[in-house]
Design a protein around this motif. Structure first.
Motif: not given
Length: 469
Positions: A178-182, A184-192, A265-273
């Protein structure tokens, strides 16, 4: 949780000092040329231009004029990545610029290693004093923004893996996503929790239901244009083995069993950055595999999201169960490339050791792009075979699939074949990574480490035919 590490390069100024980089074969020429004024000093101190061997060079008043670091022999460079990063610990604080006969890839490796050598995991030593570290001027022709994105994504991965399970359970892993989503302006959800059953993730629920920390499926989306890339990461935040309990020696490193999730998550951060022109989706089944009265039992038979039934012959082979439901979800919509990453089997470590990231794919073009990306990203990977002859090994007879066949051989291959049964995507890569460096190495301190993310980042333009990356 987001990584607090921020990496940077220095800007050249009149105070920037030269760091002479000398290959072993070029030492004589250096001592009679640029290094002539320090030749006696260097000979007296035994400098032979070994890989990472560093000497500070004095000026006439005894201050620091420059420094020299060895690049070693070609064989030494093949054996050890980021050897020049040893200089980071040997140099005084200040700004430094590389000089010497370096190729483009050598400059990139040196600059990336320098950044990665700045990583520290000090969360549990808040009072520890850390000396100012030397900064590097980014070498000419090297993409500074790309390397900084790589280093910061890697730092996030290392932080997540290094954090003990007491502070990193499924909920905290959700917080990292969720921190990455905030950011980089991504959308995120969790099913718990019980909602996993309501929304048809039965195997994620079955593995995680015994823990008081509720299991969950994490789902992040970013980007609106370009090809679709889906990353699936195993997020087992701690693995006791379940009722097939691990011995203590096998449990000691199980805080790293979410290394696949940490790496995606690290790769996603690279891609979005880097704002790569693609549509990204990240799926993470986040669970703890622990022991309680309602824990998954050996010989239980589970019906997966895809409808395939699975006989549980070992509750310690839980990673493939949670990944299976997530992979089935990923394939319910079109994607141009599907990648799963997991600390899945000890068999992979026996096969290739801790330094290589083994991967599986049926697509030769993807494999070729990834092998080139591994070289470009200083992130070694090795293709493993999806050997169809072993398909029958994962079929127990009583159910469609066996999560832990008693074959006794090829454990990493049979695990990859198991996962492939849940994949309908035409282009798929699976990584069976270790996520841990067992001893201190240049730019890679002992502890959590990302594997495969930089290789993938460098390969994505070819894999997805990105117009700009």
């Amino acid at each position: 949780m987001t990584s607090s590490h921020r990496f940077t390069f220095a800007s050249p100024t009149t105070d920037t000092r030269a760091l002479h980089v000398v290959k072993a074969d070029d030492l004589t020429a250096f001592l009679s040329g640029p290094g002539a004024g320090w030749a006696g000093w260097l000979r007296a101190t035994g400098f032979e231009a070994g890989l990472g061997d560093c000497r500070v060079l004095p000026d006439a008043s005894g201050g620091v004029a420059a420094a020299v670091v060895g690049l070693g022999t070609a064989q030494a460079r093949r054996r050890l990545r980021f050897g020049l990063a040893k200089a980071v610990a040997a140099l005084p604080a200040g700004d430094w610029a590389l000089t010497g006969d370096l190729t483009g890839p050598e400059k990139t490796e040196a600059a990336l290693g320098w950044l990665l050598a700045g990583y520290r995991f000090d969360r549990y030593r808040p009072g520890r004093k850390v000396a100012d570290r030397p900064l590097l001027v980014c070498p000419e022709g090297v993409d500074a923004a790309r390397l900084i994105a790589m280093a910061e994504g890697e730092a996030l991965t290392r932080d997540l893996i290094n954090t003990p399970a007491q502070d990193l359970g499924p909920e905290e892993l959700e917080g990292a996503l969720m921190g990455l989503a905030d950011r980089f302006g991504a959308k995120a959800r969790a099913i718990c929790g019980e909602a996993l059953l309501d929304q048809n993730f039965p195997m994620i629920h079955a593995v995680g239901r015994a823990s008081p920390r509720a299991p969950r499926l994490l789902d992040l989306r970013w980007g609106t244009d370009g090809p679709a890339l889906t990353l699936v990461g195993k997020g087992v935040c701690f693995d006791t083995g379940g009722l097939n309990l691990k011995p203590s020696s096998g449990m000691n490193l199980m805080k790293k069993d979410m290394g696949g999730a940490a790496t995606v998550l690290g790769l996603a951060q690279m891609i979005m950055a880097l704002k790569l022109p693609l549509r990204l989706r990240v799926l993470i089944p986040a669970v703890e595999n622990v022991v309680a009265g309602n824990a998954l039992k050996p010989k239980d038979i589970l019906t997966s999201r895809k409808g395939l039934t699975v006989e549980v012959n070992d509750t310690d082979a839980e990673g493939r169960l949670v990944l299976a439901d997530a992979l089935a979800l990923a394939c319910e919509e079109d994607t141009d490339l599907l990648i799963s990453m997991a600390t899945l089997t000890g068999a992979a470590r026996v096969a290739v050791g801790p330094d290589l990231a083994p991967f599986y794919t049926d697509d030769a073009d993807l494999a070729a792009a990834l092998e080139a990306g591994a070289i470009a990203g200083c992130d070694p990977a090795w293709r493993m075979p999806l050997h169809d002859a072993y398909e029958t090994v994962i079929e127990p007879g009583i159910a469609d699939l066996d999560n832990a066949p008693g074959f006794g051989f090829a454990g990493s291959i049979t695990a990859a074949l198991f996962l492939r049964r849940f994949v309908d995507a035409r282009r798929y890569i699976h990584f069976d990574i270790y996520g841990h460096t067992p001893t201190d190495q240049p730019a890679r301190p002992k502890g959590g480490v990302g594997q495969g993310a930089r290789a993938l980042l460098c390969a994505l333009p070819a894999m997805l035919k990105l117009e700009a990356a």
